[in-house]
Scaffold this active site. Sequence first.
Site, PDB file in Angstrom:
ATOM      1  N   THR A  45      14.510  38.129  37.633  1.00 54.43           N
ATOM      2  CA  THR A  45      13.847  38.035  38.926  1.00 54.43           C
ATOM      3  C   THR A  45      13.856  36.588  39.406  1.00 54.43           C
ATOM      4  O   THR A  45      14.139  35.666  38.645  1.00 54.43           O
ATOM      5  CB  THR A  45      12.380  38.507  38.853  1.00 54.43           C
ATOM      6  N   ILE A 108      10.935  35.998  34.371  1.00 55.54           N
ATOM      7  CA  ILE A 108      10.125  35.540  35.490  1.00 55.54           C
ATOM      8  C   ILE A 108      10.189  34.021  35.538  1.00 55.54           C
ATOM      9  O   ILE A 108      10.145  33.364  34.497  1.00 55.54           O
ATOM     10  CB  ILE A 108       8.665  36.047  35.388  1.00 55.54           C
ATOM     11  N   ILE A 139      10.696  33.452  30.129  1.00 53.79           N
ATOM     12  CA  ILE A 139      10.247  32.547  31.170  1.00 53.79           C
ATOM     13  C   ILE A 139      11.434  31.705  31.632  1.00 53.79           C
ATOM     14  O   ILE A 139      12.059  31.012  30.835  1.00 53.79           O
ATOM     15  CB  ILE A 139       9.110  31.629  30.668  1.00 53.79           C
ATOM     16  N   LYS A 140      11.748  31.770  32.923  1.00 50.25           N
ATOM     17  CA  LYS A 140      12.893  31.047  33.467  1.00 50.25           C
ATOM     18  C   LYS A 140      12.518  29.600  33.770  1.00 50.25           C
ATOM     19  O   LYS A 140      11.583  29.334  34.522  1.00 50.25           O
ATOM     20  CB  LYS A 140      13.397  31.730  34.737  1.00 50.25           C
ATOM     21  N   ILE A 141      13.285  28.690  33.187  1.00 53.68           N
ATOM     22  CA  ILE A 141      13.109  27.256  33.407  1.00 53.68           C
ATOM     23  C   ILE A 141      14.445  26.684  33.860  1.00 53.68           C
ATOM     24  O   ILE A 141      15.475  26.923  33.216  1.00 53.68           O
ATOM     25  CB  ILE A 141      12.649  26.546  32.119  1.00 53.68           C
TER      26      ILE A 141
END
Length: 368
Positions: A45, A108, A139-141
Amino acid sequence: MTNPKLQALSEAGVSIWLDDLSRERIDSGNLQSLIDDSAVTGVTTNPSIFQAAIGAGGAYNELLGKLAADGKSVDEAIFTLTTNDVRDACDIFAPVAAATKDDGRVSIEVEPTLANDTEATVASAKALWASVDRPNVLIKIPATLEGLPAITEVIGEGISVNVTLIFSVERYRAVMDAYLAGLEKAKEAGIDLSTIRSVASFFVSRVDTEIDARLEKIGSDEALALRGKAAVANAQLAYAAFEEVVASERWKALEAAGANAQRPLWASTGVKNPAYSDTLYVAGLVVADTVNTMPEKTLLAFADHGEVTGDEVTGKGSEAQAVFDRLDAVGIDVADVFGTLETEGVDKFKASWTDLQQTVADELSKQA
């Protein structure tokens, strides 16, 4: 029954993740149908996806009404709406996660405005991880220079990460180093390394879009002949770098301690140029133990007429380097290309966050 073309892609070792999520997909059963019929084993997403979903109709009205009644701010509402969707999607994918080693994951993104702030990125990642509270969330970084130490810090605390916005092989190597450093920190802290998952999202189509425009500006026959070749070659070079890392003694020591490899993920695989095959960045990047995250349009295209002809990536490093040698020879400044793409990527992420804020503000006002 699973679509045979998508099943063939899956059997070739490519994990098919959908680049989309909405409350409607969750509640209607569409997400489960994609798992059952289209071999989809994960979801990614971003703020643009949530902006489109929240602004599309009434699926969020009940929760928006409650948030408005509780006097929540726009950012608080965004946090609740997005983590709620991702949490429910994680639950839908939980059986996939249980049945596979690395799939069943839902990503996300940390707030994009924090892309150049290491400490704030870490704090955002921790808050999202705690709120979703599911082991199969990623977790998108972003892989900015400031994002790299955040990746190490977050991995070191046992949080699973999808590293996004990678364009160059040089930066990809730095991402892999940040992941290994994080695993080493986690090991020192006594964290079970087998619980940590990560993918490295290497962007594909935008490379061709930027380089093709520069080739057309040059206009020579030699330059024009290179259109549509850079993106796949770049990904092939990235995979060769990945193979080097997983063959290293540093990685083998972590693997022996239970660590999972950070799989390459081919992102931005929707084809932007109508002159190219609409399955170019799927069929051209088939290789085992990778992920291809697709917008629905690309997924449907491959389901209709995609073909798997075998491994298109392993052992292609020399051919891929030859493409970049030719690009250099006709005057393409590849370092400038990648710098431009990263800057534009961060700017687009930030703009999409502003759009999401405006959409949620409008929807909250309707419910007030």
